[in-house]
Write a protein that holds these residues in place. Structure first.
Motif, short mmCIF file in Angstrom:
data_model
loop_
_atom_site.label_atom_id
_atom_site.label_comp_id
_atom_site.label_asym_id
_atom_site.label_seq_id
_atom_site.Cartn_x
_atom_site.Cartn_y
_atom_site.Cartn_z
N LEU A 90 42.47 -30.68 44.40
CA LEU A 90 41.69 -30.78 45.64
C LEU A 90 42.59 -30.96 46.85
CD1 LEU A 90 38.77 -33.00 44.33
CD2 LEU A 90 38.50 -30.75 45.40
N PHE A 91 43.67 -31.75 46.70
CA PHE A 91 44.60 -31.93 47.81
C PHE A 91 45.19 -30.60 48.25
CE2 PHE A 91 48.82 -32.55 49.57
CZ PHE A 91 48.58 -33.48 50.56
N HIS A 92 45.60 -29.78 47.29
CA HIS A 92 46.17 -28.47 47.63
C HIS A 92 45.13 -27.52 48.21
CE1 HIS A 92 50.14 -29.38 46.13
NE2 HIS A 92 49.65 -29.77 44.98
N MET A 93 43.86 -27.84 48.00
CA MET A 93 42.77 -27.05 48.59
C MET A 93 42.33 -27.61 49.94
SD MET A 93 40.58 -26.42 45.08
CE MET A 93 39.12 -25.88 45.95
N GLY A 94 42.97 -28.69 50.40
CA GLY A 94 42.67 -29.24 51.71
C GLY A 94 41.80 -30.48 51.71
N ILE A 95 41.39 -30.97 50.52
CA ILE A 95 40.57 -32.18 50.43
C ILE A 95 41.51 -33.34 50.13
CG2 ILE A 95 38.62 -33.32 49.32
CD1 ILE A 95 37.88 -30.79 50.86
N ARG A 96 41.85 -34.13 51.13
CA ARG A 96 42.90 -35.13 50.98
C ARG A 96 42.43 -36.41 50.31
NH1 ARG A 96 45.48 -36.56 56.44
NH2 ARG A 96 43.28 -36.75 57.01
N PRO B 296 33.72 -32.17 45.08
CA PRO B 296 32.55 -31.58 45.76
C PRO B 296 32.00 -30.43 44.93
CG PRO B 296 34.35 -31.96 47.31
CD PRO B 296 34.91 -32.19 45.95
N VAL B 297 30.71 -30.46 44.66
CA VAL B 297 30.16 -29.53 43.69
C VAL B 297 30.33 -28.08 44.12
CG1 VAL B 297 27.80 -29.62 44.61
CG2 VAL B 297 28.18 -29.14 42.17
N ALA B 298 30.29 -27.80 45.42
CA ALA B 298 30.46 -26.41 45.88
C ALA B 298 31.88 -25.89 45.64
CB ALA B 298 30.11 -26.31 47.37
N LEU B 299 32.85 -26.80 45.57
CA LEU B 299 34.24 -26.40 45.35
C LEU B 299 34.64 -26.42 43.89
CD1 LEU B 299 36.07 -28.34 48.23
CD2 LEU B 299 35.28 -25.97 48.21
#
Length: 247
Positions: free
Chosen positions: A30-36, A191-194
């Motif tokens: 998630l961090f690499h996808m922008g969710i810190r 996050p379910v959408a991700l």
């Protein structure tokens, strides 16, 4: 009569894929996808043998105000919203509770969680405490909490306020129906959408990490193999072909 909303649940296969990757991989992906900020900070595992994943039923507490909530534990039980979140339980669900980090109120006790387990609930993640823990241990749920207390849920300074609403649990936004994955490292919100993209990204990383682990165990150069460098990529791709051929 109190009415609360149910959640939309993701596909079982998606949840299982998130469970298999574990909390650390979910968090870093998630961090690499922008969710810190995906780690629910505060609750820790009290059942270290368990790794669970499932959709979040959410329960929100607020500071107690006596004109809105009485003192008696058993007075008008159907007004107690912590019961209503459990009424929504489907097999595999996880209850996530913003209890404001309160260390004096036991959000659930043995009877409530016996009901939850009987409905197929998997576990709880609570930014706060449980009570009756000696008996809860015997139920077999996954438990991520801050601690335990002898007090019931509204005995001190908090009261249940919302069911299946967005909550801030341990500094994380949790939306109803988000996928929670929890293990010895802690609890993470996906996050379910991700979630489908998280699974795809994590799978790609898992493959090169398997290769890297082998090379490091053989005494390979950390600078070459972790993270995987472009110089080592042809070697990795050849390794991957052999793995695929042998599958």
């Amino acid at each position: 009569m109190i009415e609360t909303k149910d959640i939309t649940r993701p596909a079982d296969e998606l949840v299982e894929a998130i469970r298999l990757m574990g909390a650390a991989t979910a968090s870093s992906t998630l961090f690499h996808m922008g969710i810190r900020n995906s780690h629910i900070l505060g609750p820790t595992s009290w059942t270290p043998e368990k790794t669970i994943a499932g959709p979040a039923l959410t329960l929100q507490f607020m500071p107690k105000r006596e004109d809105m909530y009485g003192e008696d534990e058993y007075a008008e039980p159907e007004k107690q919203l912590h019961r209503h979140v459990l009424y929504h339980t489907n097999p595999g669900d996880i209850v996530v509770v913003d209890a404001l980090g309160d260390m004096r109120s036991g959000v659930f006790g043995e009877m409530m969680l016996t009901y939850f387990k009987g409905k197929g609930g998997q576990g709880v993640v609570i930014d706060g405490c449980l009570r009756d823990y000696a008996n809860i241990e015997k139920i077999g749920l996954g438990v991520w909490i801050r601690g335990v207390t002898p007090n019931f849920h509204t005995q001190t300074d908090i009261m249940p306020f919302g069911v299946n609403v967005p909550i801030a649990c341990g500094g994380c936004l949790v939306m109803p129906g988000d996928i929670i994955v929890a293990d010895k490292d802690g609890a993470v919100v996906v996050p379910v959408a991700l979630a489908p993209k998280v699974v795809t990204e994590a799978h790609a990383r898992h493959e090169w990490e398997d290769f890297t682990r082998e090379r490091l165990a053989e005494g390979g150069d950390l600078r070459r193999y972790y993270p995987l460098t472009e110089a080592a990529r042809p070697e990795y791709e050849e390794w991957l072909k052999k793995q695929t051929a042998g599958a």
